[in-house]
Write an enzyme that holds these catalytic residues in place. Structure first.
Site, PDB file in Angstrom:
ATOM      1  N   LYS A   1       0.825  -1.235  -0.082  1.00 29.78           N
ATOM      2  CA  LYS A   1      -0.088  -0.203  -0.109  1.00 29.78           C
ATOM      3  C   LYS A   1       0.920   1.114  -0.072  1.00 29.78           C
ATOM      4  O   LYS A   1       2.159   1.243   0.439  1.00 29.78           O
ATOM      5  CB  LYS A   1      -0.971   0.026   1.267  1.00 29.78           C
ATOM      6  CG  LYS A   1      -2.123   0.820   0.999  1.00 29.78           C
ATOM      7  CD  LYS A   1      -3.230  -0.139   0.169  1.00 29.78           C
ATOM      8  CE  LYS A   1      -4.458   0.692   0.060  1.00 29.78           C
ATOM      9  NZ  LYS A   1      -5.450  -0.111  -0.900  1.00 29.78           N
TER      10      LYS A   1
ATOM     11  N   ASN B   1     -16.541   5.366  -5.481  1.00 32.73           N
ATOM     12  CA  ASN B   1     -16.874   4.448  -6.631  1.00 32.73           C
ATOM     13  C   ASN B   1     -17.405   3.085  -6.289  1.00 32.73           C
ATOM     14  O   ASN B   1     -18.204   2.540  -7.036  1.00 32.73           O
ATOM     15  CB  ASN B   1     -15.298   4.386  -7.104  1.00 32.73           C
ATOM     16  CG  ASN B   1     -15.053   2.921  -8.004  1.00 32.73           C
ATOM     17  OD1 ASN B   1     -15.082   1.734  -7.558  1.00 32.73           O
ATOM     18  ND2 ASN B   1     -15.377   3.318  -9.226  1.00 32.73           N
TER      19      ASN B   1
ATOM     20  N   ASP C   1      -6.555   4.506  -5.112  1.00 29.47           N
ATOM     21  CA  ASP C   1      -7.187   4.249  -3.873  1.00 29.47           C
ATOM     22  C   ASP C   1      -7.935   5.490  -3.536  1.00 29.47           C
ATOM     23  O   ASP C   1      -8.323   6.361  -4.370  1.00 29.47           O
ATOM     24  CB  ASP C   1      -6.270   3.971  -2.896  1.00 29.47           C
ATOM     25  CG  ASP C   1      -6.929   2.989  -1.507  1.00 29.47           C
ATOM     26  OD1 ASP C   1      -7.221   3.769  -0.677  1.00 29.47           O
ATOM     27  OD2 ASP C   1      -6.976   1.909  -1.753  1.00 29.47           O
TER      28      ASP C   1
END
Length: 427
Positions: free
Chosen positions: A106, A221, A146
């Site tokens: 990440k 989203n 993200d």
């Protein structure tokens, strides 16, 4: 996010529980409890007013025993390295539970895109890549979008990586625009994946989807596409929530006869913030942000940020609720988990429910590496197959061993990663 909440400690507590169930040996436990490597760096950017501002960036690679690391990059003003560590760890389990050959990573930058021009955001994207260009790539670590990052951000990052390495490498990053190496179906993938697993859960519970109602947290989203597909299957969403940048708080928008995601999208900014006045004109009740969890529905879908279903807020969940489908990463705390388990609420855990995004990112990576692209129907059919197969494996294990769904998902994921580490001779 409450300052006392540490997502990495929560991720470790969840791992520890599964490690106890599996009886993991101490070296494997020590290896998987922490990231393999971390990068912390400064990103100097010349702002539009000519002043140079330094942003802080991160990349955490939790484990790559099963394949190249994979994970998104967040732009968020409250980003912390512990959040990034937790998300990297969850990505490892997410890739393993759906059985794709990738590990977990990440990234993040402490910034607020609301207050940055496109040129300044491009500077952050290119600066982020420059700092880790030697440590990421198609066979090392594959980033993706993200929170508050977009296909455009990914394209700037890809361009910078290719400039540095002197060639084309579209498989370096996923979530790119279609036509520039992006995959059809990627935009819908996470939200659709949530609903594919929800569909299977309702079958297990003998619930007719057309007779169910849902409350959804978030309107980004994931939420938008989850709402669309769930309502296409015949369910009814009575509310969504969103963050209001101006008021610096969230609101719930309720319409008991059903939310229209397309109409709401028409009054929503690019960060998912819904215009309150226009929503009221469309017949929506504007309620406090936490009201989504108190609705008299069958299904709750937390699809925003971590730490949203807590020991306190879980007490507000109505008796009617049968399923919690976690579209967000880490939305439910261990304390809330205990309450949900005691009440017999069926939880589809985050790293299973929202694995549609990384699964489709894997499909994008495969297409880029082949330089051959699939049609949308083929992508979504493959996604449905992967998500359904993963759900059934977790639900079957939960039933046979009388485990909570989150624990069953962890047992499958952790055992796969632990085996890869042992097979490689790492432990």
């Amino acid at each position: 996010m409450k300052s006392a909440f540490n997502p990495f400690e929560m991720a470790q507590a969840q791992f520890d529980k599964s490690a106890d169930i599996l009886g993991l040996d101490p070296p494997t436990r020590d290896l998987l409890r922490f990231p393999l490597r971390e990068y912390h760096f400064a990103i100097p950017v010349k702002m539009d007013d000519g002043v140079v501002k330094v942003f802080r960036g991160f990349r955490v690679q939790h484990n790559d025993a099963r394949g190249p690391s994979k994970g998104g990059i967040r732009f968020h003003p409250q980003e912390t390295v512990d959040t990034v560590r937790a998300l990297a760890m969850w990505m490892t389990w997410k890739c393993a539970v759906v059985d794709i050959p990738l590990g977990g990573a990440k990234g993040g930058v402490i910034c607020d895109p609301h207050n940055l021009s496109a040129r300044e955001q491009e500077g952050i994207c290119r600066g982020w890549v420059r700092q880790v260009a030697r440590n990421v790539g198609p066979v090392q670590d594959v980033p993706a979008p993200d929170v508050m990052t977009t296909p455009q951000h990914m394209l700037w990052m890809l361009d910078e990586w290719e400039l540095i390495h002197g060639g084309k490498g579209p498989g370096f990053i996923t979530g790119k625009p279609v036509g520039m190496g992006g995959s059809l179906g990627r935009t819908e993938a996470t939200g659709y994946g949530v609903v594919y697993t929800l569909r299977e859960a309702l079958k297990r519970l003998n619930l007719d989807v057309t007779k169910t109602k849902a409350a959804v947290q978030g309107f980004g989203n994931v939420s938008q596409y989850a709402v669309r597909l769930y309502q296409k299957l015949g369910g009814r969403v009575v509310c969504v929530s969103s963050w209001d940048q101006g008021d610096q708080t969230s609101y719930t928008f309720r319409k008991l006869d059903g939310v229209d995601p397309d109409a709401l999208l028409g009054i929503t900014d690019k960060f998912g913030g819904i215009d309150k006045k226009k929503a009221a004109q469309l017949g929506y009740e504007v309620l406090p942000g936490e009201a989504w969890i108190e609705q008299d529905v069958d299904i709750l879908m937390p699809s925003a940020l971590e730490n949203q279903v807590t020991g306190e807020s879980a007490k507000k969940i109505k008796d009617r609720v049968k399923v919690v489908a976690e579209g967000a990463n880490g939305p439910t705390t261990p304390e809330a988990d205990r309450i949900l388990q005691e009440r017999g609420i069926f939880v589809i855990p985050d790293f299973l429910a929202n694995a549609g995004g990384v699964t489709c990112s894997y499909f994008e990576q495969v297409q880029c590496n082949m330089n051959y692209y699939w049609e949308q129907d083929e992508v979504l059919a493959k996604l449905d197959t992967k998500m359904t197969s993963a759900f059934r494996a977790v639900a079957d294990l939960a039933a046979s061993r009388k485990l909570y769904m989150r624990d069953a998902a962890y047992v499958i994921a952790v055992s796969r990663v632990a085996k890869a580490c042992r097979d490689r001779g790492w432990v």
